[in-house]
Design a protein around this motif. Structure first.
Motif, PDB file in Angstrom:
ATOM      1  N   ALA A 342       8.584  30.351  37.272  1.00 42.94           N
ATOM      2  CA  ALA A 342       8.381  30.961  35.959  1.00 42.94           C
ATOM      3  C   ALA A 342       6.891  30.919  35.625  1.00 42.94           C
ATOM      4  CB  ALA A 342       9.187  30.227  34.898  1.00 42.94           C
ATOM      5  N   MET A 343       6.362  32.057  35.120  1.00 45.95           N
ATOM      6  CA  MET A 343       4.930  32.182  34.885  1.00 45.95           C
ATOM      7  C   MET A 343       4.547  32.408  33.426  1.00 45.95           C
ATOM      8  SD  MET A 343       2.883  31.831  37.520  1.00 45.95           S
ATOM      9  CE  MET A 343       1.459  32.641  36.775  1.00 45.95           C
ATOM     10  N   ASP A 344       5.511  32.499  32.522  1.00 44.25           N
ATOM     11  CA  ASP A 344       5.178  32.680  31.112  1.00 44.25           C
ATOM     12  C   ASP A 344       4.948  31.318  30.479  1.00 44.25           C
ATOM     13  OD1 ASP A 344       4.934  33.227  28.433  1.00 44.25           O
ATOM     14  OD2 ASP A 344       6.709  34.488  28.285  1.00 44.25           O
ATOM     15  N   GLY A 345       3.686  30.970  30.274  1.00 44.88           N
ATOM     16  CA  GLY A 345       3.341  29.662  29.734  1.00 44.88           C
ATOM     17  C   GLY A 345       3.467  29.553  28.226  1.00 44.88           C
ATOM     18  N   GLY A 346       3.910  30.610  27.549  1.00 45.57           N
ATOM     19  CA  GLY A 346       4.093  30.541  26.101  1.00 45.57           C
ATOM     20  C   GLY A 346       2.808  30.660  25.315  1.00 45.57           C
ATOM     21  N   VAL A 347       1.930  31.592  25.709  1.00 45.49           N
ATOM     22  CA  VAL A 347       0.655  31.736  25.010  1.00 45.49           C
ATOM     23  C   VAL A 347       0.872  32.102  23.547  1.00 45.49           C
ATOM     24  CG1 VAL A 347       0.388  34.179  25.635  1.00 45.49           C
ATOM     25  CG2 VAL A 347      -1.635  32.794  25.126  1.00 45.49           C
ATOM     26  N   THR A 348       1.963  32.787  23.214  1.00 42.30           N
ATOM     27  CA  THR A 348       2.210  33.179  21.828  1.00 42.30           C
ATOM     28  C   THR A 348       2.610  32.006  20.950  1.00 42.30           C
ATOM     29  OG1 THR A 348       4.528  33.729  22.285  1.00 42.30           O
ATOM     30  CG2 THR A 348       2.917  35.483  22.529  1.00 42.30           C
ATOM     31  N   MET A 349       2.964  30.876  21.530  1.00 37.01           N
ATOM     32  CA  MET A 349       3.311  29.691  20.753  1.00 37.01           C
ATOM     33  C   MET A 349       2.313  28.570  21.005  1.00 37.01           C
ATOM     34  SD  MET A 349       6.549  28.253  22.962  1.00 37.01           S
ATOM     35  CE  MET A 349       7.510  29.737  22.740  1.00 37.01           C
ATOM     36  N   ALA A 350       1.054  28.974  21.255  1.00 35.39           N
ATOM     37  CA  ALA A 350      -0.023  28.010  21.502  1.00 35.39           C
ATOM     38  C   ALA A 350       0.193  27.253  22.793  1.00 35.39           C
ATOM     39  CB  ALA A 350      -0.203  27.046  20.330  1.00 35.39           C
ATOM     40  N   GLY A 351       0.896  27.873  23.737  1.00 33.91           N
ATOM     41  CA  GLY A 351       1.036  27.288  25.065  1.00 33.91           C
ATOM     42  C   GLY A 351      -0.162  27.639  25.921  1.00 33.91           C
ATOM     43  N   LYS A 352       0.092  28.161  27.117  1.00 33.97           N
ATOM     44  CA  LYS A 352      -0.999  28.418  28.046  1.00 33.97           C
ATOM     45  C   LYS A 352      -0.766  29.741  28.752  1.00 33.97           C
ATOM     46  CE  LYS A 352      -3.632  26.070  31.701  1.00 33.97           C
ATOM     47  NZ  LYS A 352      -3.689  24.847  32.548  1.00 33.97           N
ATOM     48  N   LEU A 353      -1.814  30.542  28.869  1.00 33.89           N
ATOM     49  CA  LEU A 353      -1.744  31.771  29.639  1.00 33.89           C
ATOM     50  C   LEU A 353      -2.028  31.415  31.094  1.00 33.89           C
ATOM     51  CD1 LEU A 353      -3.230  35.180  28.542  1.00 33.89           C
ATOM     52  CD2 LEU A 353      -2.952  34.544  30.929  1.00 33.89           C
ATOM     53  N   LEU A 354      -1.063  31.665  31.954  1.00 32.60           N
ATOM     54  CA  LEU A 354      -1.125  31.163  33.324  1.00 32.60           C
ATOM     55  C   LEU A 354      -1.627  32.209  34.303  1.00 32.60           C
ATOM     56  CD1 LEU A 354       2.253  29.189  33.503  1.00 32.60           C
ATOM     57  CD2 LEU A 354      -0.051  28.294  33.061  1.00 32.60           C
ATOM     58  N   VAL A 355      -2.567  31.792  35.142  1.00 30.90           N
ATOM     59  CA  VAL A 355      -3.006  32.543  36.312  1.00 30.90           C
ATOM     60  C   VAL A 355      -2.854  31.607  37.502  1.00 30.90           C
ATOM     61  CG1 VAL A 355      -4.905  33.753  37.461  1.00 30.90           C
ATOM     62  CG2 VAL A 355      -4.662  33.870  34.962  1.00 30.90           C
ATOM     63  N   GLN A 356      -2.073  32.011  38.504  1.00 26.32           N
ATOM     64  CA  GLN A 356      -1.716  31.101  39.579  1.00 26.32           C
ATOM     65  C   GLN A 356      -1.919  31.745  40.943  1.00 26.32           C
ATOM     66  OE1 GLN A 356      -0.667  27.854  39.603  1.00 26.32           O
ATOM     67  NE2 GLN A 356      -0.796  28.015  41.845  1.00 26.32           N
ATOM     68  N   GLN A 357      -2.543  30.983  41.847  1.00 23.98           N
ATOM     69  CA  GLN A 357      -2.663  31.446  43.230  1.00 23.98           C
ATOM     70  C   GLN A 357      -1.360  31.143  43.978  1.00 23.98           C
ATOM     71  OE1 GLN A 357      -6.100  30.007  45.345  1.00 23.98           O
ATOM     72  NE2 GLN A 357      -5.319  30.676  47.336  1.00 23.98           N
ATOM     73  N   LEU A 358      -0.929  32.084  44.785  1.00 24.73           N
ATOM     74  CA  LEU A 358       0.245  31.925  45.635  1.00 24.73           C
ATOM     75  C   LEU A 358      -0.161  31.958  47.095  1.00 24.73           C
ATOM     76  CD1 LEU A 358       2.760  34.362  43.816  1.00 24.73           C
ATOM     77  CD2 LEU A 358       2.582  31.868  43.567  1.00 24.73           C
ATOM     78  N   PRO A 359       0.550  31.197  47.965  1.00 26.08           N
ATOM     79  CA  PRO A 359       1.726  30.403  47.641  1.00 26.08           C
ATOM     80  C   PRO A 359       1.371  29.064  46.992  1.00 26.08           C
ATOM     81  CG  PRO A 359       1.208  30.155  49.952  1.00 26.08           C
ATOM     82  CD  PRO A 359       0.247  31.180  49.412  1.00 26.08           C
ATOM     83  N   MET A 360       2.329  28.476  46.309  1.00 23.80           N
ATOM     84  CA  MET A 360       2.158  27.151  45.751  1.00 23.80           C
ATOM     85  C   MET A 360       2.617  26.122  46.771  1.00 23.80           C
ATOM     86  SD  MET A 360       3.611  27.964  41.912  1.00 23.80           S
ATOM     87  CE  MET A 360       3.424  26.281  41.340  1.00 23.80           C
ATOM     88  N   ASP A 361       1.993  24.949  46.747  1.00 27.64           N
ATOM     89  CA  ASP A 361       2.398  23.884  47.658  1.00 27.64           C
ATOM     90  C   ASP A 361       3.845  23.493  47.418  1.00 27.64           C
ATOM     91  OD1 ASP A 361      -0.042  23.822  48.849  1.00 27.64           O
ATOM     92  OD2 ASP A 361      -0.751  22.006  47.838  1.00 27.64           O
ATOM     93  N   GLU A 362       4.551  23.191  48.475  1.00 25.75           N
ATOM     94  CA  GLU A 362       5.934  22.710  48.340  1.00 25.75           C
ATOM     95  C   GLU A 362       5.944  21.319  47.718  1.00 25.75           C
ATOM     96  OE1 GLU A 362       8.492  24.516  48.907  1.00 25.75           O
ATOM     97  OE2 GLU A 362       7.485  26.202  49.830  1.00 25.75           O
TER      98      GLU A 362
END
Length: 362
Positions: A342-362
């Motif tokens: 899941a990539m929606d960090g909840g920026v509209t509720m003062a969460g975090k806007l996420l930018v992520q490099q793929l792949p992620m470590d297992e």
């Protein structure tokens, strides 16, 4: 700085409003989503006593919280820079829901080294995918679209690319512009795109600045894509299967639906793309992901749409205020047996806007 910078932090909305779409739009239990009726034609969003930029409508804090324990949060370290792909392209990055928060987007892209100090593409042959939902709720949705369109050209000139997927809010904005208060067959009474757009954080400033080039760009976006064994999509739903048994078929069907310009067909498309939580249940979630992967390929799904704070139950109460009430989102959320990210960090509720490099470590 791109036009609109400097407004985001001061004008942050209280929380998100996808849950404010009427209950018949969602395929989730009604005890989890408020079943507010769609307001009639000409309905206006609520007024607020706080000072906000002209044309910016704040949203309300009245949403359900998914109980902690429904999903499991996993600590995921940042991976080392990936080697170039076999075709000579660089590392792959994905961006979660932006919802008009231009300042936060620019800061997150700079932090990953994708933009320089002048907000120009600085990542060479890297690949960048936006997972949809560029507008609504935040103060500068058109500024976000303008930035993504510009970066697409700059990245291509540098040997990489910047691409974007169709989110449910792109469908909502297109529908509000094209159909306005035209009644649509909702399956549960009368509805209109205009009313649904206002109910879900539609901003007058975005509508006023919306141009043909923006409409054409949104209407041509793909709905689903496969990159480096990651199935990229906006919504955490299996409704994509209703539109084709291959990625090409889904994207063609969505574009053809928008081209026909039928209000009822477009509403049905919007309704299905607004569904969520298909992967959340510990028992059925992995199976739902595997159904999508079996049809379209890939080893895991990467999506936006459903905010991580709600998946984890980490949203403060309605009266919470200040830094302590902000959702603790540090990065993407892997769940459904490790098959979904899941990539929606909840920026509209003062969460975090996420930018992520793929792949992620297992």
């Amino acid at each position: 700085m791109t036009q609109g910078a400097g407004q985001g932090s001061a004008a942050r909305t209280e929380t998100l409003r996808d849950f404010r779409v009427p209950a018949y739009v969602h395929d989730v239990p009604t005890n989890m989503v408020p079943a507010d009726p769609v307001p009639g034609p000409g309905a206006a969003p609520r007024e607020d006593t706080e000072a906000y930029p002209d044309g910016y409508t704040p949203t309300e804090r009245n949403l359900p919280v998914i109980n902690r324990g429904d999903t499991v949060q996993v600590e995921l370290p940042q991976p080392a820079p990936a080697a170039p792909a076999a075709d000579g392209l660089g590392p792959l990055y994905v961006v979660g829901d932006v919802h008009g928060y231009l300042d936060e987007l620019i800061a997150a892209l700079r932090d990953k080294g994708l933009l320089d100090e002048n907000d120009n593409w600085a990542a060479g042959n890297a690949r960048l995918w936006f997972l949809g939902d560029f507008t609504d709720r935040g103060p500068d949705g058109i500024g976000v679209i303008d930035l993504v369109m510009r970066l697409s050209a700059e990245a291509a000139a540098a040997g990489g690319y910047c691409k974007a997927l169709m989110g449910n809010h792109e469908l909502l904005l297109l529908g509000a512009k094209r159909f306005g208060d035209t009644p649509v067959n909702s399956g549960a009474g009368t509805a209109t795109f205009q009313a649904a757009w206002l109910l879900n954080g539609g901003q007058k400033s975005d509508m006023d600045r919306l141009q043909d080039v923006h409409l054409q760009w949104m209407s041509r976006l793909d709905a689903i894509e496969l990159e480096d064994d990651h199935l990229l999509m906006h919504s955490d739903t299996t409704a994509y299967l209703d539109y084709g048994d291959s990625i090409e078929a889904v994207n063609d069907t969505v574009r053809e639906t928008l081209t026909r310009n039928d209000a009822d067909e477009c509403w049905d498309l919007f309704r299905k793309f607004t569904k969520r939580f298909a992967f959340r249940d510990e028992e059925s979630g992995p199976g739902a992901v595997r159904e999508l992967l079996g049809a379209y390929g890939g080893s895991r799904v990467v999506h936006g749409h459903s905010p991580i704070p709600y998946l984890l139950g980490e949203v403060g109460g309605e009266d919470a205020d200040g830094e302590d009430s902000r959702p603790a989102v540090e990065g993407p959320h892997r769940y459904a047996g490790g098959l979904a990210i899941a990539m929606d960090g909840g920026v509209t509720m003062a969460g975090k806007l996420l930018v992520q490099q793929l792949p992620m470590d297992e």
